[in-house]
Design an enzyme around this catalytic site. Sequence first.
Site, short mmCIF file in Angstrom:
data_model
loop_
_atom_site.label_atom_id
_atom_site.label_comp_id
_atom_site.label_asym_id
_atom_site.label_seq_id
_atom_site.Cartn_x
_atom_site.Cartn_y
_atom_site.Cartn_z
N ASN A 79 0.86 -1.13 -0.09
CA ASN A 79 0.13 0.14 0.12
C ASN A 79 0.77 1.42 -0.05
OD1 ASN A 79 -2.43 -1.32 0.38
ND2 ASN A 79 -2.35 -1.65 2.44
N LYS B 202 1.54 -5.01 4.74
CA LYS B 202 2.30 -5.96 5.48
C LYS B 202 3.28 -6.77 4.79
CE LYS B 202 0.56 -7.61 9.19
NZ LYS B 202 0.73 -6.59 10.49
N GLY C 279 6.76 -9.70 24.53
CA GLY C 279 7.46 -10.53 23.65
C GLY C 279 6.84 -11.65 22.97
N ALA D 177 5.80 -3.29 13.98
CA ALA D 177 6.46 -4.25 14.75
C ALA D 177 6.43 -5.53 14.50
CB ALA D 177 6.16 -3.93 16.27
N ASP E 267 5.55 -6.84 11.66
CA ASP E 267 6.13 -6.94 10.28
C ASP E 267 7.75 -7.19 10.49
OD1 ASP E 267 3.61 -6.87 9.11
OD2 ASP E 267 3.75 -4.63 8.80
P1 ADP Z 1 1.92 -6.17 15.65
O1 ADP Z 1 3.00 -5.12 15.67
O2 ADP Z 1 1.52 -7.18 14.78
O3 ADP Z 1 0.42 -5.94 16.66
P2 ADP Z 1 3.07 -7.00 18.26
O4 ADP Z 1 2.99 -5.56 18.93
O5 ADP Z 1 2.74 -8.18 19.03
O6 ADP Z 1 2.77 -7.12 16.94
O7 ADP Z 1 4.71 -6.85 18.24
C1 ADP Z 1 5.65 -7.90 17.65
C2 ADP Z 1 6.93 -7.99 18.33
O8 ADP Z 1 7.52 -6.70 18.44
C3 ADP Z 1 6.74 -8.43 19.73
O9 ADP Z 1 6.89 -9.99 19.84
C4 ADP Z 1 8.10 -7.74 20.26
O10 ADP Z 1 9.23 -8.62 20.02
C5 ADP Z 1 8.41 -6.33 19.67
N1 ADP Z 1 7.99 -5.45 20.32
C6 ADP Z 1 6.33 -4.72 20.14
N2 ADP Z 1 6.32 -3.75 20.94
C7 ADP Z 1 7.40 -3.72 21.80
C8 ADP Z 1 7.85 -2.83 22.53
N3 ADP Z 1 6.95 -1.78 23.10
N4 ADP Z 1 9.06 -3.13 23.22
C9 ADP Z 1 9.76 -3.88 22.60
N5 ADP Z 1 9.78 -4.68 21.52
C10 ADP Z 1 8.27 -4.54 21.12
#
Ligand code: ADP
Length: 313
Positions: A13, A41, A227, A252, A254
Amino acid sequence: MIPRPLMFFGTTNLDLCFNVDRLPTPGETLLGTLVRNPGGKGANQAVAAARLGLRPYFYTRLGDDEAGRALLRSLQEAGVRTDAVEVCPGELSGSAMVMVGDDGANMIVIDPGANLKATPATVEKAAAFIEPGTIVVAEMGIPIAALERLCALKADRGFELIFNPAPVRTGLSTEAWRSVDYITPNQTETFELTGVEVVGFESAAEAALKLLEFGPKAALITLGAQGTYYRDGSRSFAMPAFPVKVLDTTAAGDAFNGGFAAFLAQGLPVRDAIRKATAVAALCVTRRGAQESMPTARTVDEFLNQQTVLELE
Ligand code: ADP
């Protein structure tokens, strides 16, 4: 060691990102500043792997428009192989309108455009780029029928399949679920798939068992700042996130998926690949944006060396 081939299937996108003081209410007009960023994504994941030094193939559909040309160029500049990308005459590229307030809250509207017209036939054509031993990563932004065909090709082509079920949609067949090697939902997606509210590693353990019942060989549930939780048929473990100063959590997941695929392709055992992917995602959230926040292999190694020093102290 020569890495295993890698191929991503997913969406691209053009993100129109408006930064505003606060989100508007219905009927209200606000002033903001606009930044155009490449997104989607699948594209974010492929770029994450390319930034780590791999040369992944990517199947996506772009419109034959100005946005499509800019998106194609930015994929190429990032090091993604675009031989399998379809540029579709008369169609519009996918776009997203993103509004982000000063407090980080956002509103997003997506017009998937050309992304929505992937078919079993177009996926089969793109699958010609899958060589033996390839790691394939697919997300759920492309139509279910197209995903089904990709999964069905697995037996014949012998690839390993990482499936990121985002955004969650219903209708995937039991055979398709069984072809998945690693499923990688976040907390929301896990809830949508299993009905289990994941609040920590204990509830993630319960949800992972349910995910395995669908048919994947392993489940990796990402829990944002907490995590990742991993479970397969014989073992399970939690990988805590690295504590970092968060600036923007866009992409994050991705970063994590692209990183995990890249490190598996480089031959790392699953646990090490998850740890390094956790570092990729941690670095991603310390920077603004999506693709431009993906770290290089060198930055990841320096970050992990620093963590080791901190752990020894
Ligand atoms: P999405 O972006 O798909 O919603 P998540 O939020 O679960 O996925 O984040 C994916 C990964 O990114 C997590 O498993 C973690 O390792 C890392 N991550 C996300 N947010 C943080 C944060 N605030 N601090 C450190 N690592 C993060």
